[in-house]
Design a protein around this motif. Structure first.
Motif, PDB file in Angstrom:
ATOM      1  N   TYR A   7       0.816  -1.213   0.000  1.00  0.00           N
ATOM      2  CA  TYR A   7       0.000   0.000   0.000  1.00  0.00           C
ATOM      3  C   TYR A   7       0.853   1.267   0.000  1.00  0.00           C
ATOM      4  N   ALA A   8       1.989   1.238   0.675  1.00  0.00           N
ATOM      5  CA  ALA A   8       2.880   2.401   0.662  1.00  0.00           C
ATOM      6  C   ALA A   8       3.402   2.642  -0.752  1.00  0.00           C
ATOM      7  N   GLN A   9       3.840   1.585  -1.418  1.00  0.00           N
ATOM      8  CA  GLN A   9       4.310   1.715  -2.796  1.00  0.00           C
ATOM      9  C   GLN A   9       3.175   2.135  -3.721  1.00  0.00           C
ATOM     10  N   ALA A  10       1.991   1.571  -3.519  1.00  0.00           N
ATOM     11  CA  ALA A  10       0.839   1.890  -4.372  1.00  0.00           C
ATOM     12  C   ALA A  10       0.493   3.374  -4.285  1.00  0.00           C
ATOM     13  N   GLY A  11       0.536   3.943  -3.079  1.00  0.00           N
ATOM     14  CA  GLY A  11       0.218   5.354  -2.917  1.00  0.00           C
ATOM     15  C   GLY A  11       1.152   6.249  -3.707  1.00  0.00           C
ATOM     16  N   VAL A  12       2.439   5.953  -3.667  1.00  0.00           N
ATOM     17  CA  VAL A  12       3.426   6.746  -4.393  1.00  0.00           C
ATOM     18  C   VAL A  12       3.294   6.501  -5.895  1.00  0.00           C
ATOM     19  N   ALA A  13       3.206   5.235  -6.302  1.00  0.00           N
ATOM     20  CA  ALA A  13       3.092   4.901  -7.728  1.00  0.00           C
ATOM     21  C   ALA A  13       1.837   5.529  -8.327  1.00  0.00           C
ATOM     22  N   ASN A  14       0.741   5.545  -7.575  1.00  0.00           N
ATOM     23  CA  ASN A  14      -0.508   6.106  -8.080  1.00  0.00           C
ATOM     24  C   ASN A  14      -0.375   7.606  -8.339  1.00  0.00           C
ATOM     25  N   LEU A  15       0.317   8.313  -7.485  1.00  0.00           N
ATOM     26  CA  LEU A  15       0.520   9.752  -7.707  1.00  0.00           C
ATOM     27  C   LEU A  15       1.285   9.992  -9.010  1.00  0.00           C
ATOM     28  N   LEU A  16       2.292   9.184  -9.270  1.00  0.00           N
ATOM     29  CA  LEU A  16       3.053   9.315 -10.518  1.00  0.00           C
ATOM     30  C   LEU A  16       2.206   8.904 -11.721  1.00  0.00           C
ATOM     31  N   LEU A  17       1.406   7.863 -11.546  1.00  0.00           N
ATOM     32  CA  LEU A  17       0.555   7.384 -12.627  1.00  0.00           C
ATOM     33  C   LEU A  17      -0.502   8.423 -13.005  1.00  0.00           C
ATOM     34  N   LEU A  18      -1.036   9.133 -12.029  1.00  0.00           N
ATOM     35  CA  LEU A  18      -2.054  10.152 -12.311  1.00  0.00           C
ATOM     36  C   LEU A  18      -1.537  11.211 -13.282  1.00  0.00           C
ATOM     37  N   GLN A  19      -0.262  11.540 -13.164  1.00  0.00           N
ATOM     38  CA  GLN A  19       0.336  12.506 -14.099  1.00  0.00           C
ATOM     39  C   GLN A  19       0.294  11.965 -15.526  1.00  0.00           C
ATOM     40  N   ARG A  20       0.619  10.689 -15.693  1.00  0.00           N
ATOM     41  CA  ARG A  20       0.627  10.081 -17.028  1.00  0.00           C
ATOM     42  C   ARG A  20      -0.801   9.945 -17.566  1.00  0.00           C
ATOM     43  N   LEU A  21      -1.755   9.584 -16.702  1.00  0.00           N
ATOM     44  CA  LEU A  21      -3.153   9.441 -17.132  1.00  0.00           C
ATOM     45  C   LEU A  21      -3.648  10.714 -17.786  1.00  0.00           C
ATOM     46  N   LYS A  22      -3.334  11.840 -17.188  1.00  0.00           N
ATOM     47  CA  LYS A  22      -3.778  13.118 -17.729  1.00  0.00           C
ATOM     48  C   LYS A  22      -3.160  13.368 -19.106  1.00  0.00           C
ATOM     49  N   VAL A  23      -1.894  13.023 -19.267  1.00  0.00           N
ATOM     50  CA  VAL A  23      -1.221  13.183 -20.564  1.00  0.00           C
ATOM     51  C   VAL A  23      -1.885  12.289 -21.605  1.00  0.00           C
ATOM     52  N   TRP A  24      -2.130  11.030 -21.243  1.00  0.00           N
ATOM     53  CA  TRP A  24      -2.739  10.084 -22.185  1.00  0.00           C
ATOM     54  C   TRP A  24      -4.144  10.535 -22.577  1.00  0.00           C
ATOM     55  N   ALA A  25      -4.920  10.963 -21.587  1.00  0.00           N
ATOM     56  CA  ALA A  25      -6.290  11.414 -21.860  1.00  0.00           C
ATOM     57  C   ALA A  25      -6.283  12.663 -22.738  1.00  0.00           C
ATOM     58  N   GLU A  26      -5.355  13.560 -22.489  1.00  0.00           N
ATOM     59  CA  GLU A  26      -5.265  14.777 -23.298  1.00  0.00           C
ATOM     60  C   GLU A  26      -4.943  14.449 -24.754  1.00  0.00           C
ATOM     61  N   ARG A  27      -4.041  13.514 -24.959  1.00  0.00           N
ATOM     62  CA  ARG A  27      -3.618  13.175 -26.322  1.00  0.00           C
ATOM     63  C   ARG A  27      -4.651  12.365 -27.087  1.00  0.00           C
ATOM     64  N   THR A  28      -5.581  11.712 -26.383  1.00  0.00           N
ATOM     65  CA  THR A  28      -6.494  10.776 -27.059  1.00  0.00           C
ATOM     66  C   THR A  28      -7.968  11.081 -26.824  1.00  0.00           C
ATOM     67  N   ASN A  29      -8.257  12.262 -26.291  1.00  0.00           N
ATOM     68  CA  ASN A  29      -9.643  12.689 -26.071  1.00  0.00           C
ATOM     69  C   ASN A  29     -10.348  11.829 -25.017  1.00  0.00           C
ATOM     70  N   GLY A  30      -9.592  11.405 -24.010  1.00  0.00           N
ATOM     71  CA  GLY A  30     -10.147  10.554 -22.961  1.00  0.00           C
ATOM     72  C   GLY A  30     -10.960  11.318 -21.942  1.00  0.00           C
ATOM     73  N   MET A  31     -11.786  10.565 -21.223  1.00  0.00           N
ATOM     74  CA  MET A  31     -12.674  11.131 -20.202  1.00  0.00           C
ATOM     75  C   MET A  31     -12.395  10.481 -18.847  1.00  0.00           C
ATOM     76  N   PHE A  32     -12.765  11.219 -17.807  1.00  0.00           N
ATOM     77  CA  PHE A  32     -12.686  10.723 -16.439  1.00  0.00           C
ATOM     78  C   PHE A  32     -14.054  10.906 -15.778  1.00  0.00           C
ATOM     79  N   PRO A  33     -14.329  10.114 -14.745  1.00  0.00           N
ATOM     80  CA  PRO A  33     -15.597  10.283 -14.026  1.00  0.00           C
ATOM     81  C   PRO A  33     -15.668  11.649 -13.339  1.00  0.00           C
ATOM     82  N   VAL A  34     -16.867  12.221 -13.351  1.00  0.00           N
ATOM     83  CA  VAL A  34     -17.170  13.471 -12.650  1.00  0.00           C
ATOM     84  C   VAL A  34     -18.584  13.346 -12.093  1.00  0.00           C
ATOM     85  N   PRO A  35     -18.925  14.171 -11.108  1.00  0.00           N
ATOM     86  CA  PRO A  35     -20.321  14.168 -10.654  1.00  0.00           C
ATOM     87  C   PRO A  35     -21.232  14.571 -11.823  1.00  0.00           C
TER      88      PRO A  35
END
Length: 191
Positions: A7-35
């Motif tokens: 879980y300690a590793q997952a927390g750190v890895a997830n923060l780094l992954l979130l940065q990449r997710l935004k890049v991937w979504a921006e380049r490919t017209n991706g969506m994320f959940p919102v209210p």
């Protein structure tokens, strides 16, 4: 090797992954959940490109959170013989798409991204896949590791993360009723 360490590793890895997710979504017209109702979203998803430059809207985006401890422990005991290293989806995220072309483009962007190493890919969009195993749900599930210098410096370069790529129609199955069907299908298999 331990649940806490995972879980300690997952927390750190997830923060780094979130940065990449935004890049991937921006380049490919991706969506994320919102209210629902956010950024003209009637389905509960917003295109990252439509909200990224608006701080108030971008803060409403639901980016992945770590798997609940209780579910991880259940999965660990029920399916993985108490071996924490076999849990590959503690840090998990998703990107949703309108079209299969966008989803496929995103897969190509991820596979060629030098900041990650794809370790495993499950193509549950394949027509040969029996979706009754997942309550009708389909996605492309990618297990990957972060390979950035930051990941190495922070000690999470070996942690396996999960990214789900899915079409909006299948993402809508992730409602409470859809999730109940998935849990019933999963439990009938003993996972």
């Amino acid at each position: 090797s331990s649940f806490d360490q995972l879980y300690a590793q997952a927390g750190v890895a997830n923060l780094l992954l979130l940065q990449r997710l935004k890049v991937w979504a921006e380049r490919t017209n991706g969506m994320f959940p919102v209210p629902e109702g956010t950024a003209n979203s009637t389905t509960g998803f917003a295109k990252w490109n439509d909200v990224k430059d608006d701080l108030a809207l971008s803060e409403k985006v639901h980016l992945g959170v770590l798997k609940r401890h209780g579910r991880a422990m259940e999965k660990l005991m029920r399916s993985y013989g108490n071996e924490p290293a076999r849990l590959l989806d503690v840090a998990r995220n998703l990107i949703v798409f309108d079209t299969m072309t966008e989803l496929t483009n995103c897969l190509g962007v991820i596979v060629t991204d030098e900041n990650v190493r794809v370790e495993r890919l499950k193509n549950r969009m394949n027509m040969a896949y029996d979706s009754s195993e997942t309550g009708g749900y389909r996605d492309v599930c990618i297990n990957l590791r972060m390979t950035t210098p930051d990941a190495q410096l922070l000690g999470c370069e070996l942690h396996m993360c999960e990214v789900q790529l899915l079409l909006e129609d299948f993402a809508l199955l992730k409602t409470s009723e859809g999730h109940k069907r998935y849990v019933q299908a999963r439990n009938s298999r003993g996972n």
